[in-house]
Design a protein around this motif. Structure first.
Motif, short mmCIF file in Angstrom:
data_model
loop_
_atom_site.label_atom_id
_atom_site.label_comp_id
_atom_site.label_asym_id
_atom_site.label_seq_id
_atom_site.Cartn_x
_atom_site.Cartn_y
_atom_site.Cartn_z
N VAL A 12 0.86 -1.18 0.00
CA VAL A 12 0.00 0.00 0.00
C VAL A 12 0.89 1.23 0.00
CG1 VAL A 12 -1.66 1.29 1.39
CG2 VAL A 12 -1.89 -1.16 1.16
N SER A 13 0.51 2.27 -0.74
CA SER A 13 1.27 3.51 -0.78
C SER A 13 1.48 4.03 0.64
CB SER A 13 0.51 4.54 -1.61
OG SER A 13 1.21 5.76 -1.62
N GLY A 14 2.74 4.29 0.98
CA GLY A 14 3.08 4.79 2.30
C GLY A 14 3.31 3.69 3.32
N GLY A 15 3.06 2.44 2.94
CA GLY A 15 3.27 1.32 3.86
C GLY A 15 4.66 0.74 3.72
N PHE A 16 4.88 -0.39 4.34
CA PHE A 16 6.16 -1.08 4.26
C PHE A 16 6.45 -1.45 2.81
CE2 PHE A 16 8.77 -4.91 4.32
CZ PHE A 16 9.79 -4.52 5.15
N PRO A 17 7.59 -1.04 2.27
CA PRO A 17 7.88 -1.30 0.86
C PRO A 17 8.39 -2.73 0.63
CG PRO A 17 9.67 -0.07 1.84
CD PRO A 17 8.63 -0.23 2.91
N PHE A 18 7.80 -3.40 -0.35
CA PHE A 18 8.27 -4.72 -0.74
C PHE A 18 7.87 -4.98 -2.19
CE2 PHE A 18 4.03 -5.43 0.86
CZ PHE A 18 3.46 -6.33 -0.03
N GLN A 19 8.56 -5.91 -2.82
CA GLN A 19 8.24 -6.29 -4.19
C GLN A 19 6.91 -7.02 -4.19
OE1 GLN A 19 11.08 -9.05 -5.84
NE2 GLN A 19 10.21 -8.92 -7.89
#
Length: 135
Positions: A12-19
């Motif tokens: 989700v935009s602004g959440g924890f970044p992952f592939q």
């Protein structure tokens, strides 16, 4: 010919970044969702499994995501999720799940929760839950 069920997880935009993850559920009993634990683990985060690495690939900082946080499985053509007694919880559409829950396309799944820091919060715990669009 029917296609194999796939669990699609997108940050989700602004959440924890992952592939983005595309986990085939065909032929699997259960799929574990959880954190990669330290750099010495054999568990590796990837786009086809339920493992999430720390934000920094060089950091061993824990998330509010447990190593064995939740599990998903296919039953009667639907994908279900269950929290594995994680200390920070599993949420679907902002509601903490307490039992088996059937997921549907567009659900927002949150593994862990945002922490309100105080002087007792360990410095190595990150504030980011894993928040994803699902299915």
């Amino acid at each position: 010919m029917s296609s194999s069920p796939v669990l699609n997880l997108t940050s989700v935009s602004g959440g924890f970044p992952f592939q983005t993850k595309q986990i085939s559920m065909a032929g699997k009993v259960k799929v574990l969702l959880g954190a990669v634990e330290g750099s010495a683990t054999t568990r590796k985060a990837g786009s086809t499994n339920g493992y999430f690495a720390p934000k920094s690939q060089t950091s061993d900082s824990p998330l509010t995501l447990s190593v064995n946080h939740a599990e998903v499985w296919l039953e009667n053509g639907r994908i279900y999720i269950r929290d594995l007694d994680s200390p920070f919880g599993t949420f679907v559409n902002d509601v903490r799940i307490e039992s088996n829950f059937a997921l549907k396309t567009g659900d927002i799944l949150v593994l862990g929760k945002f922490l309100i820091r105080n002087m007792n919060t360990p410095a190595d715990i990150t504030d980011d839950p894993v928040e994803v669009y699902c299915c």
